[in-house]
Motif scaffolding. Structure first.
Motif, PDB file in Angstrom:
ATOM      1  N   UNK B 235      47.018  41.154  26.566  1.00  0.00           N
ATOM      2  CA  UNK B 235      48.251  41.834  26.965  1.00  0.00           C
ATOM      3  C   UNK B 235      49.201  40.857  27.649  1.00  0.00           C
ATOM      4  N   UNK B 236      48.649  39.938  28.403  1.00  0.00           N
ATOM      5  CA  UNK B 236      49.490  38.917  29.025  1.00  0.00           C
ATOM      6  C   UNK B 236      50.227  38.090  27.971  1.00  0.00           C
ATOM      7  N   UNK B 237      49.517  37.701  26.918  1.00  0.00           N
ATOM      8  CA  UNK B 237      50.161  36.933  25.850  1.00  0.00           C
ATOM      9  C   UNK B 237      51.252  37.750  25.158  1.00  0.00           C
ATOM     10  N   UNK B 238      50.965  39.030  24.962  1.00  0.00           N
ATOM     11  CA  UNK B 238      51.975  39.884  24.310  1.00  0.00           C
ATOM     12  C   UNK B 238      53.231  39.987  25.162  1.00  0.00           C
ATOM     13  N   UNK B 239      53.028  40.207  26.457  1.00  0.00           N
ATOM     14  CA  UNK B 239      54.179  40.343  27.350  1.00  0.00           C
ATOM     15  C   UNK B 239      55.002  39.060  27.360  1.00  0.00           C
TER      16      UNK B 239
END
Lengths: 248, 248, 248, 248, 248, 248
Positions: B235-239
């Motif tokens: 999710x961090x990478x997506x954000x």
């Protein structure tokens, strides 16, 4: 577990009436007509010598499964996949699931270079067809293996069956975890899970899907517990159906 | 979590290097070329007005997905499904999984009568292609929804995205639970699980399969924990990939 | 050659920016991601020992090609051919063209009884996909042949590659012959021609079609000249991409 | 042009015996059974009101073509494409070529919103089937257009046919350019070219392929000249076949 | 038999004009272009050594047939089965009928391990296509067997043909039994029957269908009598067509 | 009729044990599980409003049928037609036969613009599956029509069923005409015939085939007599199964 009264009056953790007519087919090496309430699946196991080309010479057997539904097994008629000329994604997915579930309890080396094809044809559908299919297929498989042993295609000391396997659906309906969903419950479920469990109580497959809202770990645990217990009850039905073989 | 050194030197609970090239395609309304180590998946989202016939007039949108692999994405070449004239069971199964995962975080009413088709084409495969596809598809989807809003096909106050969604594979190799299996790990796994988790940490899909020995509840719990943590990292990478949009 | 200013500012006889990422794929024996402006094609060459049944024992190798387009390579999404269950005429035609073009520069006897399958997958399309495919496929093919030589599947003294080959589209737009048509030019062309030329400047294939008005010999000659020159420029890009191999 | 004596005694620039049985079919709106020596193709033109959905309301007609071969049209029997369940690349490619060739001489606005489907079925094959098909199809098309005019589906003053069109194969055999290759010549040709030319002598399609060695500009020019002259001779046969119409 | 005047002026028990052009195809080992009035069927027989895998080593030959119709054989155009990607039920049914009819008069042991494939392609249809196909196929078959004998693939003393076979349609129109129905009669028939009869006057196949009202035994007998007489007349045409062979 | 003792001890003119489980399916508008000895066929009738496009507005209904066999209905397993991607000729032929047989006893005008789809799925096969299918389908059809009447989709005074219909196989085995052939008899039959007869004793379909030697008129007459008598006995079973409806 709960006070909720279900459409058919069952308790939340209660299976539908289960029947297993072992040996329904006079042609197949093993067969069972299983019903989970209104869901009726004819399972046959076809034993043949030899294995697919990619397995030849490896000293192992092979087990595969095909699942299908008669066009009017459901409330409204579906077109035949043979007429459409292709197999739908759902059919493929369930066929693969059944095959994996059965292979998980078979020692393919002990089976020798033999192939068993399992056919699960849904004659009437009322929810849980894939779990009924797995549960019935195990009975057909057990008989086909016995047949192979009797014909000496399988060694007399070989024990290809490592364990039994059964499956059941569980789901959360109106916030309540329920065992063995009938169709009317299935369409209303927020979360739907199929659990495949061995006779020893170990998991072979866990497939949980949020149909409505995503679910948390607590809900997942409740569903798993229901499923494990349901599969234990189904194992009882399987043993009862197979009893005469045990006594032979 | 563990001292085990993996083939590529990762810790048991460590993801492979993750990259997301947002907007890779100049034609699609949303797109991302995502890589999980050697696995590279091109995800595009195609926005069109209108919905399939069976949804017309219900005031809801539709999201569907198709997954495929280039013939030489893998170590040896596979025949094209277009040449074989039919789509294999595995392809069907993964396409359905991706579609369910994305629909689980979309409010189709807020989407309006619009359709978004997600295509996930594996350009290179090294394990975890379905989980990379879901993770990248979310980025493409988010951009396609922004595009629809900019074009006023979606109401300015509507918020079709209820949450984010990511996925990762986990498995037990040599008795050790590992995160984000590369291909060489995947083939050796006794148990293999794909976990799809929302940004809020809820489960959308849990698919665990005993490839070798059946597994018990304790192992299942260990895998789930690894998976939830892995999805939080994704999710961090997506954000990060989507950041410029947030600033607009 | 002409004063006409094209949409992207090119001269009539100017190629779009050409890039060739040799070795893009970590699995294939040869590969190249080639771009002609916005057109991007991933070309892989898969080397296998043995030949199709109809060639066995003739002491010759075989080269074949398959072309395909990702569904959202184009401005609006196309249905997948795998989903439609059949390959369209255009796809077939281009696959056959690529195969013929490559076979024209290969001495199949020198290749030995080996097969090289070329896959050209269009990741993004902006006109000239078949010509980019041929030009990139040559690079992938050259590396696959080197690989075969390094593995001793091909004799150390054998020179299966007789020449290089490249291709480019030419066409008449508003009465003006143009080199390397982008999509917006292609749809407006009165005459459209694909020219496949060897490194020595000989023709392998000439395919000219009157899309609007039929054309005369003078126009044909002008197009051929543009095409031959364009292919010579492309040969420079191929040589540059392959340079490290030459130095090994 | 040359002293070479061909298998059937023809000069290098001589067509095989050409016959055109106009009106062979009693059902079709236009038809011709054409033979180029041993190659016999039944061409029918089916006229229907209306156009495919994507053309509706644009005030234009549509012309399309399908080519096929009877299973025993050739020296050894080929499996039927209907039995194989898919159409081969060669069939697709030729069908598309025939359609383009005919559309090049038709003003689809003058045709009105009508569709003409051309079927070219090879009853016997001896080289040059696609060129015989185009040449015969023009005759069938001309009659179908007359039929449409007589039935007032086409305006009385409209002239949908802008020109005639014919096609012939040319090739280089043993270094010698030859016109209208029979099968035994075709298999030996180093370069093979199909030329589609209008009655006014303009090119509609030029498709040249190096089957053996690549070819140079001088050879290309020699083949084009042979082809243009051959098509002029074929135009004479077309006019003769259509003569009664001219007199009506 | 009756005073009724049919559309084409025939008596109720009269065949349409029958023509058989033996040897129409220059490639096939046996061939005949047969016409029953406006119905024209090209029948070819392809002789090959060897038999299908399931027959290998049994010392028997094999005869099979395929029936098809050109798209514009009928009054309005039908889509090609190759384009539709599947063969219709009617086509399958007729192919099977033709194969059974021919096998009924062949001693497959005397044929040796050889296969004859019969293709019956309807070039123009006006009722009775399957009966014309059987009648013409016999002529093609007889020549293919002679070819096999001349090539010594069949023993010189072997007599694979046990008898001749012909077929004709009969039906009840307006209460009147009629022989050899043309299309306009066929669509009006209350009962439709196809009768396949050997040269000795024995039945090979009787297929009667009530298209309108069910029929009684008296009507059935009248139709059978007509059919047997019609087949006897067709046998005369077959013998005449084959005469030169008899004299060799 | 004869002294011959058959494998199962029946007289030559005796049916196998016949059972009809009416209403076997809880979903279908009409259904019957019929058995002719070891042959078991599940017949369902699905009633829907409306008709296929080509019948719309003609004030008539439509009846169609599909026949299929489970893969292990037979002694050895057959591949599924859905897996093969195409329906075999035999399946098509039988589906068409069943449809014709039922339409012959239905007044489609009285049925109104409604469609009834009959599915006949062979669960176990032991000869005569198509005749069991027709006989059982009639029972399912009768109930579906009653259902349509009760739902007022069919006029209260309309009588769509003009008559009943049943079918039986007959054949000559060792020179002896036999009724209702079991599989072991069927494979030995010289002549095989299926007879479809209405309740009033009229023929709907007569399909006789010489599997071994051609047959003469006397043999044909003997078979027809056996068949008519067998169908009369089957009519009794149909009436008994439907009795409760009559009393409602």
């Amino acid at each position: 577990m709960t006070e909720l009264v279900r459409a058919d009056g069952r308790a939340a953790d209660q299976l539908r009436p289960i029947t297993i007519e072992r040996g329904w087919s006079s042609h197949a090496e093993g067969s069972a007509l299983i019903s989970f309430g209104g869901t009726k699946v004819l399972c046959t196991a076809s034993f043949t010598n030899g294995v697919p080309r990619w397995l030849v010479g490896k000293g192992k057997g092979w087990i595969t499964a095909e699942y299908a539904m008669l066009p009017r097994a459901t409330n409204s008629r579906n077109d035949r996949e043979s007429v459409k000329g292709k197999i739908g994604g759902r059919t493929h997915e369930i066929s693969r699931l059944i095959g994996r579930a059965l292979r998980a309890v078979v020692d393919t080396k002990a089976l020798g270079e033999n192939t068993i094809v399992i056919d699960c044809d849904v004659l009437q559908a009322d929810g849980g067809t894939r779990t009924a299919a797995i549960t019935g297929a195990y009975v057909a498989l057990a008989d086909a293996i016995e047949w192979g042993r009797a014909k000496k295609f399988i060694g007399q000391k070989a024990t290809p069956l490592l364990d039994s396997v059964a499956a059941v659906s569980v789901g959360i309906v109106d916030g309540e975890p329920l065992l063995d969903l009938a169709y009317v419950e299935d369409v209303r479920a927020e979360t739907d899970m199929n659990v495949v469990v061995t006779g020893r109580g170990l998991f072979v497959e866990v497939q949980g899907t949020a149909e409505g809202a995503p679910f948390d770990k607590r809900e997942l645990d409740a569903l798993l517990e229901l499923g494990v217990n349901g599969c234990a009850a189904l194992r009882g039905h399987q043993l009862a159906a197979l009893e005469p073989v045990a006594s032979e």
